[in-house]
Motif scaffolding. Sequence first.
Motif, PDB file in Angstrom:
ATOM      1  N   LEU A  29     -14.073 -25.266 -19.069  1.00  0.00           N
ATOM      2  CA  LEU A  29     -13.676 -26.676 -19.051  1.00  0.00           C
ATOM      3  C   LEU A  29     -14.811 -27.553 -18.546  1.00  0.00           C
ATOM      4  O   LEU A  29     -15.047 -28.646 -19.090  1.00  0.00           O
ATOM      5  N   SER A  36     -19.192 -32.930 -23.933  1.00  0.00           N
ATOM      6  CA  SER A  36     -18.522 -34.036 -24.610  1.00  0.00           C
ATOM      7  C   SER A  36     -18.902 -35.391 -24.013  1.00  0.00           C
ATOM      8  O   SER A  36     -19.248 -36.328 -24.738  1.00  0.00           O
ATOM      9  N   TYR A  77      -8.927 -36.201 -17.221  1.00  0.00           N
ATOM     10  CA  TYR A  77      -9.482 -35.724 -18.488  1.00  0.00           C
ATOM     11  C   TYR A  77      -9.101 -34.263 -18.745  1.00  0.00           C
ATOM     12  O   TYR A  77      -8.780 -33.885 -19.879  1.00  0.00           O
ATOM     13  N   LEU A  81      -7.141 -32.435 -21.847  1.00  0.00           N
ATOM     14  CA  LEU A  81      -7.635 -31.281 -22.596  1.00  0.00           C
ATOM     15  C   LEU A  81      -6.597 -30.167 -22.668  1.00  0.00           C
ATOM     16  O   LEU A  81      -6.551 -29.421 -23.653  1.00  0.00           O
ATOM     17  N   ARG A  86      -7.457 -31.897 -26.999  1.00  0.00           N
ATOM     18  CA  ARG A  86      -8.856 -31.471 -26.988  1.00  0.00           C
ATOM     19  C   ARG A  86      -9.568 -31.847 -28.284  1.00  0.00           C
ATOM     20  O   ARG A  86     -10.728 -32.261 -28.290  1.00  0.00           O
ATOM     21  N   PHE A  89     -10.803 -35.390 -28.257  1.00  0.00           N
ATOM     22  CA  PHE A  89     -11.455 -35.822 -27.024  1.00  0.00           C
ATOM     23  C   PHE A  89     -12.749 -36.594 -27.287  1.00  0.00           C
ATOM     24  O   PHE A  89     -13.158 -37.425 -26.477  1.00  0.00           O
TER      25      PHE A  89
END
Length: 626
Positions: A29, A36, A77, A81, A86, A89
Amino acid sequence: MSQLLDTINYPEDLRSLEESQLPELAAELRAFLLESLSETGGHLGANLGTVELTLALHYAFSTPRDRLVWDVGHQAYVHKLLTGRRGAFGTIRQAGGLSGFPKRKESPYDTFGVGHASTSISAALGMAQAAAEQGEDRAVTAIIGDGAMTAGMAFEALNHAGHLNANLLVILNDNEMSISPNVGALSKRFSRLIAGRWYNRMRDNADRALARIPPARDFAKRAEEHFKGLITPGTLFEELGFNYIGPVDGHNLEELLPILTNLRGMDGPRLLHVVTRKGKGYEPAENEPTKYHGVTPFDPVTGAPRKSGGGAQAYTKVFGDALCEVAAADARVTGITPAMREGSGLVEFEQQFPERFFDVGIAEQHALTFAAGQACEGLRPVVAIYSTFLQRAYDQLIHDIAIQNLPVVFAIDRAGIVGPDGPTHGGNFDLSFLRPIPNMTIMTPANELDLRNMLATGLALDGPSALRYPKDKAVGLAMSGPPEPLEVGKAEVVREGNGDQALLVFGPFMGAALEAAEATDATVVNMRFVKPLDTALLAELAVSHSHLVTVEENALAGGAGEAVQAFIGTLDAEVEVRCLGLPDAFVPQGERGALLTEYGLDARGMTACLQELAQPRQVARECSQK
């Protein structure tokens, strides 16, 4: 490669994993967040710091039946997810994409829409009370940061929860860089103990046994609280009626999971104190948590922004520099901010005048009444505050400052469209809620020179004043000499047109207005003051022009345009007033320039408006010539 993360679409997938697999998922994660957000930007540090806590919550609780209520929400966040989002995102904080905050319309897992601090406990308490009223066996948890705990609203909710003996869990996410000495081996063992079923069963049995002997029961309760107070900071929460557990390491899943599982089965108000680290797992963010709180696209290897700053200074920086200048010349000037030192441009002011700088925490109401107290004693306080946060202290603005006509200056940042932060942070309403307040002077700078001079103007007044400016770069004008007060209520004609129309500009639209005026030969006026208006100039323009077009970055309802319309309505003049501004709707997230275009607040929009208004007059002229 995110092998585990690729198998997790919803919390039920997460709960199918072995506990031993969760640390690996936490690492994946963090890697996903870095990859991202380095492309899109967003809130980085706080989310890196809540990875394990979020995993543990969704693993131990049956979400969405069990409610999780996030405070502020910029740390949710990982929650997004893990709850089916996800794949989307990459759109976070973009037009039409995922919100940067929990949003009820976005997912059933987002139980409460947030964006401002200190609301979680109140909302969660309402949900817990509703569950009890409806006979629902549902856990309700509020997750609140230590910064949000500085607001009075949080303590109002804690006090009420203790009074109701509500079945509510509050998680205090303490993410300060320094960790309390209480986080040690003894404290960890004690936290496990007091969250355990054995301890709480013994506690309940003892309470029942001593129920008929009030003095003995009260003594036992005090003894328990004093024992906890020796090794934990929870005495305050115990006094409010909460069973305090902690502090515990918020990154240690072996600690968190059994404690949360035990707390899920307990009744009454409970507070779990977890200690986390902002930016956990990413060295640049750990070393500079403030810098990496909210980021633009960056190089994940070096941490450097992908795009350099350049160009004109931001209005925030112009204000901060001007405040330092006026403070150097006047020892009465103070700077006050509710937890927005960096965002409001007061870093240099604090460095130069530390004894005159006051960050009161997330406590907007206190900030305003504190400023009122300073003003009573002859100081000249400047409250630097975002437009959206000034709303939270409206009563103090009226009752404590305006009624007493105290000389407090409001430097209102993020006025108008805020871009990716969306509706919760939009500054669309300040002109509307400031205009009806007696004694208030309201100013809208068109450029950095105006802003500097309006700050000096406000400090020269004997009553409250406000200047508001956007989250944007200034024009880039050269600045020389100290800020000088303007004549209150005096507008500036920037361009004399030969046509029938005039653009009345409130705020930083002068470049676009002049471009539109060149295409239509319109007059352009930098109105500068929303209150008081330059009524003498308006009366002249009403005689010499057939159409007046007001331009403002505020809701049209109650805004500057309505003020102009109201005044023109008192005149015996045949002139039409058309208002350009923000609609009766919450402005969505998106790129600022694109949103200005959408609402007709760019050169093209102004030109189109002027051309449309010119058509009836042109048709009439053609008919008269036939």
